[in-house]
Motif scaffolding. Structure first.
Motif, PDB file in Angstrom:
ATOM      1  N   ALA A  68       0.799  -1.223   0.000  1.00  0.00           N
ATOM      2  CA  ALA A  68       0.000   0.000   0.000  1.00  0.00           C
ATOM      3  C   ALA A  68       0.832   1.273   0.000  1.00  0.00           C
ATOM      4  CB  ALA A  68      -0.938  -0.009   1.197  1.00  0.00           C
ATOM      5  N   SER A  69       2.027   1.228   0.559  1.00  0.00           N
ATOM      6  CA  SER A  69       2.823   2.442   0.676  1.00  0.00           C
ATOM      7  C   SER A  69       4.302   2.100   0.576  1.00  0.00           C
ATOM      8  CB  SER A  69       2.560   3.112   2.026  1.00  0.00           C
ATOM      9  OG  SER A  69       3.328   4.267   2.188  1.00  0.00           O
ATOM     10  N   PRO A  70       5.068   2.846  -0.187  1.00  0.00           N
ATOM     11  CA  PRO A  70       4.636   3.998  -0.979  1.00  0.00           C
ATOM     12  C   PRO A  70       4.013   3.566  -2.304  1.00  0.00           C
ATOM     13  CG  PRO A  70       6.966   3.642  -1.290  1.00  0.00           C
ATOM     14  CD  PRO A  70       6.516   2.616  -0.284  1.00  0.00           C
ATOM     15  N   THR A  71       3.658   4.536  -3.121  1.00  0.00           N
ATOM     16  CA  THR A  71       3.154   4.222  -4.446  1.00  0.00           C
ATOM     17  C   THR A  71       4.282   3.640  -5.295  1.00  0.00           C
ATOM     18  OG1 THR A  71       3.642   6.449  -5.243  1.00  0.00           O
ATOM     19  CG2 THR A  71       1.423   6.054  -4.362  1.00  0.00           C
ATOM     20  N   ARG A  74      -1.053   4.491  -7.546  1.00  0.00           N
ATOM     21  CA  ARG A  74      -1.594   3.891  -6.337  1.00  0.00           C
ATOM     22  C   ARG A  74      -2.087   2.468  -6.601  1.00  0.00           C
ATOM     23  NH1 ARG A  74      -1.751   6.967  -2.098  1.00  0.00           N
ATOM     24  NH2 ARG A  74      -1.637   9.233  -2.287  1.00  0.00           N
TER      25      ARG A  74
END
Length: 389
Positions: free
Chosen positions: A120-123, A128
């Motif tokens: 989910a993080s980072p992109t 996204r």
């Protein structure tokens, strides 16, 4: 998006001369692509057979991301096979891909949350997360806990789909691919990013309930001890009669329809039994307070369920589309020699609009109208993957 499907199997099964090198061969030459490639591979629990297949893929594609798991039957088009490896090779034009694996031997929920957070993080390349594919060894972990962990870490609007590794009817040892190597007690997530990837889902089963509803009065996660204060294994032995000696596989013919305490409805199927404790381990959690009913299936009903799953999907008007079909080992056991009929139903629905590949599993993961993913059993689930031009 470029898409090619292949099957790796023993030369004698492909009518290839016996002098062909190695323990197996591809049904057709691998495509000559350069650049990043995503491979979805599903194969025999026989690691000695699967390993040379995965090695050949890495040799062909230096930038390969390869994921997948062992099965209770490999699916390619409208055909099922055992002792082979099937693979979908995808090369996206504009969709970034990230693969994350974690051990689930100690704490499946924590491992799922950690893996989900990494997706989910980072992109990735400024894009996204749009969709997640999940494959997990369910014989070594609580699948439901792992899935809840993943869900807790990602956007609730991001759908998760995939399946639980299988081991035929043996229920002894299954694996998922980690860096191309078959490993037990692991989950692998594939993140697809950006707005160009198009992912759609379908899920249905076709079973019907029979007998009285029963309350889960004693359970521990996926381990079910008692229904209405009676040992669950006693109940199954009563209904199975002469087939009791075939447990645990015979219990696949009698899955459970479960209404969870929150009101949601799922189907659960067995993974193992403990004769001393008179308990049964299912593919996902069965909370105390849930209401269960035994289920039966007929060929017509199960085939209709497969058709319903396929009809829930809108395939693209043009361009390659992969229909990732994950069906349950219990459906295969119930359908017997007519198992390929449900694959034919799915393949016929898609026609030339999508290429079907997948496996028979110990559990299916797909979104419903209520949540972005749940663990299903005894169901046909389909994930359609394509990319906008």
């Amino acid at each position: 998006m470029l898409l090619e499907l292949r099957r790796y199997t023993r030369p004698c099964q492909l009518d290839i001369p016996a002098e062909s090198p190695g323990p197996g061969a591809w049904d057709r030459p691998l495509p000559t692509w350069t650049g990043p490639v995503l491979g979805l591979a599903f194969g025999t629990h026989d690691i000695e057979m699967a390993t040379p297949a995965t090695a050949a893929l890495y040799e062909a594609y230096p930038e390969l991301e390869l994921v997948g798991c062992s099965t209770a039957g490999e699916v390619l088009g409208d055909a099922i096979s055992d002792g082979s490896v099937v693979v979908a090779l995808l090369q996206f034009a504009t969709t970034p891909v990230r693969v994350v694996s974690r051990s689930v031997a100690d704490d499946a929920g924590f491992a799922g949350a950690e893996a989900g957070a990494e997706l989910a993080s980072p992109t990735v390349q400024g894009q996204r997360l749009s969709a997640v594919l999940m494959f997990i060894d369910g014989l070594s972990a609580d699948v439901d806990a792992a899935l809840q962990g993943v869900r807790s870490a990602i956007d609730p609007n991001v759908a998760i789909s995939g399946g639980v590794a299988g081991d035929g009817l043996e229920f002894e040892r299954s694996w998922t691919l980690v860096d191309g190597v078959p490993r037990t007690a692991h989950l692998t997530l594939v993140g697809l990013y950006g707005n160009d990837v198009v992912v759609d889902h379908g899920v249905a089963n076709g079973w019907r309930s029979f007998g009285p509803p029963r309350l889960v009065t004693r359970s521990d996660g996926p381990i079910l001890y008692e229904l209405d204060d009676e040992p669950v294994l006693d109940i199954y032995e009563h209904y199975l009669g002469d087939r009791t000696a075939e447990l645990p596989s015979a219990a696949l013919l009698l899955p459970l329809a479960v209404t969870l305490p929150d009101g949601s409805e799922v189907v659960r199927t067995i993974l193992s039994i403990d004769d001393a404790a008179r308990s049964m381990t299912f593919a996902a959690t069965l909370p105390e307070g849930s209401v269960c009913s035994l289920m039966l299936g007929s060929t017509d009903r199960l085939l209709d369920g497969a058709a319903q799953a396929a009809m829930q999907i809108d395939t693209p008007a043009s361009g390659p589309c992969l229909a990732l079909a994950v069906s349950c080992v219990g459906r295969r056991m119930a359908l017997g020699e007519e198992t390929e009929d449900e694959l034919d139903v799915v393949a016929h629905h898609f026609g030339d609009a999508a290429h079907v590949l997948g496996f028979y599993s110990y559990g299916e993961i797909a979104p419903t109208d209520e949540v972005n993913a749940t663990v299903h059993n005894q169901s046909m689930t389909i994930t359609a993957i394509s990319e906008r031009s």
